[in-house]
Design a protein around this motif. Structure first.
Motif, PDB file in Angstrom:
ATOM      1  N   THR A 129      77.538 -17.058  -3.622  1.00 38.41           N
ATOM      2  CA  THR A 129      78.063 -18.212  -4.349  1.00 38.41           C
ATOM      3  C   THR A 129      79.432 -17.988  -4.986  1.00 38.41           C
ATOM      4  O   THR A 129      80.027 -18.929  -5.499  1.00 38.41           O
ATOM      5  CB  THR A 129      77.079 -18.650  -5.452  1.00 38.41           C
ATOM      6  OG1 THR A 129      76.918 -17.562  -6.374  1.00 38.41           O
ATOM      7  CG2 THR A 129      75.740 -19.048  -4.867  1.00 38.41           C
ATOM      8  N   ALA A 130      79.951 -16.784  -4.960  1.00 44.56           N
ATOM      9  CA  ALA A 130      81.218 -16.477  -5.650  1.00 44.56           C
ATOM     10  C   ALA A 130      82.390 -17.306  -5.140  1.00 44.56           C
ATOM     11  O   ALA A 130      83.352 -17.528  -5.872  1.00 44.56           O
ATOM     12  CB  ALA A 130      81.540 -14.989  -5.537  1.00 44.56           C
ATOM     13  N   ASP A 131      82.315 -17.787  -3.908  1.00 46.01           N
ATOM     14  CA  ASP A 131      83.401 -18.597  -3.358  1.00 46.01           C
ATOM     15  C   ASP A 131      83.355 -20.054  -3.804  1.00 46.01           C
ATOM     16  O   ASP A 131      84.166 -20.859  -3.359  1.00 46.01           O
ATOM     17  CB  ASP A 131      83.400 -18.511  -1.832  1.00 46.01           C
ATOM     18  CG  ASP A 131      83.832 -17.143  -1.335  1.00 46.01           C
ATOM     19  OD1 ASP A 131      84.548 -16.429  -2.075  1.00 46.01           O
ATOM     20  OD2 ASP A 131      83.456 -16.770  -0.213  1.00 46.01           O
ATOM     21  N   GLY A 132      82.381 -20.401  -4.640  1.00 47.07           N
ATOM     22  CA  GLY A 132      82.339 -21.739  -5.202  1.00 47.07           C
ATOM     23  C   GLY A 132      81.246 -22.649  -4.680  1.00 47.07           C
ATOM     24  O   GLY A 132      81.040 -23.732  -5.219  1.00 47.07           O
ATOM     25  N   ASP A 133      80.535 -22.257  -3.620  1.00 46.81           N
ATOM     26  CA  ASP A 133      79.431 -23.074  -3.112  1.00 46.81           C
ATOM     27  C   ASP A 133      78.136 -22.560  -3.724  1.00 46.81           C
ATOM     28  O   ASP A 133      77.565 -21.560  -3.281  1.00 46.81           O
ATOM     29  CB  ASP A 133      79.365 -23.010  -1.577  1.00 46.81           C
ATOM     30  CG  ASP A 133      78.255 -23.867  -0.995  1.00 46.81           C
ATOM     31  OD1 ASP A 133      77.398 -24.392  -1.760  1.00 46.81           O
ATOM     32  OD2 ASP A 133      78.209 -24.003   0.245  1.00 46.81           O
ATOM     33  N   ALA A 134      77.673 -23.248  -4.753  1.00 46.04           N
ATOM     34  CA  ALA A 134      76.495 -22.817  -5.507  1.00 46.04           C
ATOM     35  C   ALA A 134      75.191 -22.925  -4.717  1.00 46.04           C
ATOM     36  O   ALA A 134      74.143 -22.530  -5.208  1.00 46.04           O
ATOM     37  CB  ALA A 134      76.390 -23.618  -6.799  1.00 46.04           C
ATOM     38  N   THR A 135      75.242 -23.445  -3.490  1.00 46.82           N
ATOM     39  CA  THR A 135      74.020 -23.537  -2.674  1.00 46.82           C
ATOM     40  C   THR A 135      73.837 -22.325  -1.756  1.00 46.82           C
ATOM     41  O   THR A 135      72.861 -22.271  -1.012  1.00 46.82           O
ATOM     42  CB  THR A 135      74.002 -24.816  -1.809  1.00 46.82           C
ATOM     43  OG1 THR A 135      75.026 -24.727  -0.812  1.00 46.82           O
ATOM     44  CG2 THR A 135      74.170 -26.059  -2.656  1.00 46.82           C
ATOM     45  N   GLN A 136      74.740 -21.376  -1.795  1.00 53.48           N
ATOM     46  CA  GLN A 136      74.676 -20.222  -0.887  1.00 53.48           C
ATOM     47  C   GLN A 136      73.708 -19.147  -1.402  1.00 53.48           C
ATOM     48  O   GLN A 136      74.069 -17.997  -1.615  1.00 53.48           O
ATOM     49  CB  GLN A 136      76.071 -19.653  -0.653  1.00 53.48           C
ATOM     50  CG  GLN A 136      76.984 -20.579   0.099  1.00 53.48           C
ATOM     51  CD  GLN A 136      76.460 -20.884   1.495  1.00 53.48           C
ATOM     52  OE1 GLN A 136      76.033 -20.001   2.227  1.00 53.48           O
ATOM     53  NE2 GLN A 136      76.470 -22.150   1.860  1.00 53.48           N
ATOM     54  N   HIS A 137      72.450 -19.561  -1.543  1.00 53.13           N
ATOM     55  CA  HIS A 137      71.383 -18.658  -1.965  1.00 53.13           C
ATOM     56  C   HIS A 137      70.737 -18.040  -0.727  1.00 53.13           C
ATOM     57  O   HIS A 137      70.606 -18.709   0.299  1.00 53.13           O
ATOM     58  CB  HIS A 137      70.305 -19.417  -2.737  1.00 53.13           C
ATOM     59  CG  HIS A 137      70.776 -20.014  -4.018  1.00 53.13           C
ATOM     60  ND1 HIS A 137      69.894 -20.548  -4.932  1.00 53.13           N
ATOM     61  CD2 HIS A 137      72.019 -20.177  -4.558  1.00 53.13           C
ATOM     62  CE1 HIS A 137      70.566 -21.008  -5.975  1.00 53.13           C
ATOM     63  NE2 HIS A 137      71.867 -20.789  -5.764  1.00 53.13           N
ATOM     64  N   PRO A 138      70.297 -16.781  -0.802  1.00 52.33           N
ATOM     65  CA  PRO A 138      69.697 -16.146   0.371  1.00 52.33           C
ATOM     66  C   PRO A 138      68.388 -16.808   0.820  1.00 52.33           C
ATOM     67  O   PRO A 138      68.092 -16.845   2.010  1.00 52.33           O
ATOM     68  CB  PRO A 138      69.474 -14.697  -0.073  1.00 52.33           C
ATOM     69  CG  PRO A 138      69.418 -14.746  -1.561  1.00 52.33           C
ATOM     70  CD  PRO A 138      70.342 -15.866  -1.956  1.00 52.33           C
TER      71      PRO A 138
END
Length: 161
Positions: free
Chosen positions: A47-56
């Motif tokens: 999520t560090a790139d700003g997309d808070a949905t990038q969960h494993p």
């Protein structure tokens, strides 16, 4: 019931959470294991790139939907360093994945964040079974939850390296 295999996969999730932290992401890691015991997918928070949905856990659900039959999905186990958020729990339920085993609970994370004087996440922390009733769920595991807590402390204090 949990066993050495569960603890081995959970320990890998904690390693993946540390890898997430090292890359500037919140410390969450997950592993998908099929019904034969083979690891099919590993991932960590991105999520560090700003997309808070990038969960494993969401990545696992998407991968499983594209690469496993419904029968294979229900026979699988998802291991994770932290209990699924409502978004990931819903994806897990919609895709029809099987059992979830987590090292630390959402309730623990909420307490830790409060103790660190960190604002709660924008989405309510709910137990997985509130989102997906009847799904087999196991956790937390105190032997690993403490390691997860330490990763979250490092993340909140900006010590990603």
């Amino acid at each position: 019931m949990s066993d050495e295999t569960d603890l081995k996969h959970l320990a890998r999730c904690v390693e993946l959470a540390a890898k997430a932290l090292e890359s500037g992401n919140p410390p969450f890691g997950s592993v998908l294991v099929d019904g034969t015991g083979a690891v099919k997918f590993e991932g960590h928070n991105l999520t560090a790139d700003g997309d808070a949905t990038q969960h494993p856990e969401l990545a696992i659900a998407r991968w499983a939907a594209a690469n496993m039959t419904p029968e294979e999905r229900v026979a699988s186990t998802v291991y994770t360093s932290g209990e699924h958020c409502p978004m990931c729990a819903a994806a897990h339920g919609w895709v029809g994945l099987g059992r979830i085993v987590f090292a630390s609970s959402s309730e623990q994370l909420s307490v830790w964040l409060d103790e660190m004087h960190v604002s709660p996440p924008p989405v309510a922390t709910l137990p997985i079974n509130t989102v997906v009733p009847g799904l087999p769920v196991e956790g937390p595991f105190p032997v690993l939850a403490e390691a997860v807590r330490k990763l979250h402390e490092r993340y909140q204090h900006g010590a990603s390296k």
